[in-house]
Structure formats: structure tokens, C-alpha cells
Motif scaffolding. Sequence first.
Motif, PDB file in Angstrom:
ATOM      1  N   GLY A   1       0.818  -1.207   0.000  1.00 38.42           N
ATOM      2  CA  GLY A   1       0.000   0.000   0.000  1.00 38.42           C
ATOM      3  C   GLY A   1       0.844   1.246   0.000  1.00 38.42           C
ATOM      4  O   GLY A   1       0.520   2.236  -0.666  1.00 38.42           O
ATOM      5  N   GLY A   2       1.973   1.206   0.727  1.00 38.58           N
ATOM      6  CA  GLY A   2       2.871   2.359   0.745  1.00 38.58           C
ATOM      7  C   GLY A   2       3.509   2.610  -0.605  1.00 38.58           C
ATOM      8  O   GLY A   2       3.671   3.760  -1.028  1.00 38.58           O
TER       9      GLY A   2
ATOM     10  N   THR B   1       0.806   4.075  -2.847  1.00 40.98           N
ATOM     11  CA  THR B   1       0.548   5.464  -2.445  1.00 40.98           C
ATOM     12  C   THR B   1       1.659   6.373  -2.948  1.00 40.98           C
ATOM     13  O   THR B   1       1.409   7.488  -3.421  1.00 40.98           O
ATOM     14  N   ASN B   2       2.896   5.888  -2.844  1.00 42.80           N
ATOM     15  CA  ASN B   2       4.040   6.657  -3.319  1.00 42.80           C
ATOM     16  C   ASN B   2       3.927   6.944  -4.816  1.00 42.80           C
ATOM     17  O   ASN B   2       4.216   8.057  -5.272  1.00 42.80           O
TER      18      ASN B   2
ATOM     19  N   SER C   1       0.753   9.287  -5.601  1.00 36.80           N
ATOM     20  CA  SER C   1       0.923  10.656  -5.117  1.00 36.80           C
ATOM     21  C   SER C   1       1.935  11.438  -5.951  1.00 36.80           C
ATOM     22  O   SER C   1       2.079  12.653  -5.775  1.00 36.80           O
TER      23      SER C   1
END
Length: 421
Positions: A208-209, A212-213, A216
Motif C-alpha cells: 500500500g505504501g 501510495t508513493n 501521489s
Amino acid sequence: MTAFHSFLKLPMQFRCMLFAAFVFNLGFYMLIPFLAGYLTDNLMLSASLVGVVLGVRSFCQQGLFLIGGLLADRLGHKQPIVIGCLLRALGFSLFLFSDNIYLLFSAALLTGFAGALFTPAAQAYFATQQVLTRAQMFSLVGIARNAGELIGPLCGVLLLAVSFELLCVIAALPFALFALIFLKLLKSDKSTLPQKTSDSHNPSHQSGGILTNVLSNKRFVMFSLVMSGYFMLINQISFAIPLYLTQQAYTHEHIAWVMILCAVIAIFLQFPVTKLCEKYLTPRHWISIGIALMGVAFAALIPNFTALNQLLFWLALGVLSVVFTLGTLVSFPFILSQISELANNQSVATHYGFFYLFAGCGLIAGSSLVGTAFDFAHINTNLAWYCLIVIGLFTAFLNFVLLSAPNETESEQAITHSIIK
């Protein structure tokens, strides 16, 4: 410094990876273009079933690039590359049993997923080399792929004349060999991950990180969206031109002539053109110039030379091939290098996987749009060419205006220039 000398300067693992990129395209174009004919003519399968099989292969590759990128960033480059080679070898081998519908679909699924695993990891790995500029590295990747695309069909024809079974075995063997080579040669490193949180030990949170990175990164997402226009164009030499020549009652040999000309130009001029481009302007300029050239190239077919003179017609087609290929030469390496630049060395493989999702959408949209334009040719015989010209110019405009880089500094250009001198 020539492409060959630059190739020799690279560490052994990057030279092997370039050869693997060549073999991936060689194996694909050796087998896949002849698969539909074999399934329908020899195994008497319906055209609709064959279409589903090929659709499954395409979906498993284009639709799962993001998964492949995530795995490369989670596990490192080595594992997806090795597993991708193994799955491609297994998938090509399973085509030996195409008379079994379950094994046929399994082969299609595995060959597609193999590409989804290998490509993002390989692109991210290429971006890590330190000897050449990234654009020069990806120009060598382009040469390797074009060489595979050029030689593959010829090898396929020769092997198919012996037997389809031999073709499958010969196509599969190099991938099994590369899996063993990379298992020994590549280091078990991990791609740069997003900054860890307190619960980063949770695999789902890590994935998920990473996502998201990527999501974004607005400049990268915008770049991927705009570059779908590039992929709407890139496939037209193998789609719009054959469709047009077939309508003009030309044969497969005439179609092959155009594709061979484009591939030969790309193989011999890609590296020197990239080095020349690096001395002037910026990647953003060359991407826009290249895409504009790709679109404008189709203007060569607007005059109805067929009705006037056959020599003029083939001259116009030659001009189209040269200008279109020149457009790809000046844009392709910079597009791939920009992905890793925009990723800022964070989750690079996932960025490539995400980018290829938009590439797949662009390929589908381009083929659908051009096919529709040909269906409505009674309105205007040049409708398809007008569409492609507009796509090229509009994409070039969007790239230049919307993606004007605020961080595109003189120092960055100076670094690039110092590397290539």
C-alpha cells in the motif's frame, strides 16, 4: 563511441540483460505471430476461441504489469526476472499441447504473466547502471528489442517449416537458460522502497505504501496519461499500415518490407541519434519532437499516389517509415529514462509497471480508433491519417506544455553533457 563499444563497457550482468531483452522479443515474434494460424488451420479451432486465447495472453501481460512492478520493489529485481524467464519457458513449452484447451489457456496465461514480471523489473534494473546515461542505456534496450522483432519472424518461418513442436522448444530453451544465468549472475538486491512506517513489517502495508508513493507522484501520473498518446501511435506501423496495404490489394511481402525498413533504421541509428540528441535541448523537447514526427509522418499517405504512380506511392510509404522511425528514435529512450527520473529512485519498478498500464490502454485505444476510422472511410478516405496526425501533435503539445519541468535545471543538463563527453 558506437553502440557496440558502449555495450562492451557495461558490466556483465547488464550485457546479459540486454541479450535477454533481445531474446524476449525474438521468442515472442518467433512464435506468437504464427500461433493463430497454427491453432485455426492445423488444430481447427474457431477464430473466436483463438481470439480469446490471444486476448488472455495480452491481458495477463498488460493488465498485470503493476503486479510485476510491485513484486520487483518488494522482492528486488532478481526474483521477478528469474521467475519471468522460467514462466516464459514453461508457457512456450505448453504450447506443444495446444490440442488440450486447458493447457492452451495455461500457456497463454503463463507467457503473458512472464512478460508482466520480467519487463518492469528489467526496466528498473537497467535504470540502475552507472556507466552510460539512462537515455543511452534505454537506446541499447531499443536496439535489442528491434533486433529481436526483426529476426524473430524469420526464425519462426524457418522452424515452422520443420514443425510447430520444434518451434516451441527452440523458443522456450533460451528462457530456461537465462533463468539459470540470472540466478547466478544477478545480486539479490531490493529496489528502493517508500519510507517505512511503524507497521512497515506488514506486507500489505508495504504494498500500500508503494502504491501510495506512485499515485501521489502527480507529475509521473500526468506523464503516464499523456504518453498513452505515444502508444496510440507506436503500434500503427504493424496495424494501420498493414490494414491499409491489404485494402490496396498488396501482399504480405509488401507489408514486411515496411516493417523491416523501420526495424533496420532503428537498429543502426538508435544509439547515435540518442547521443546527438543529448547534446542539444532537453528530454522534454525531444519527447515532444519525436511524438509530433510520428504523427506527422502519416501525412505522407494523404495524397492519393496509388492512382497516380506506383513509384510515388512507395516513395511516400518510405518517407512515412523513415520519419515515423526517426520520431521513435528521438523519443523512446527519453520516455523510458524519464520514468525513472520522475520516480526519484523510489519504487522504480512499480512506476514502470504503472506506466505500462497506460501503455496498454493507449495501444487498445489507438487500434480501436484507427479501426473505426477505416470503417468510416466512406466519409473521408484519409480519416485514419488525420486522426493519427492529431494524436501526435496533441500529445506533443500536452507533453511540452503540461509537463514543463520546474526542476529541469541547467545543472542537470550539465551533468548529462559531462557524462557523454
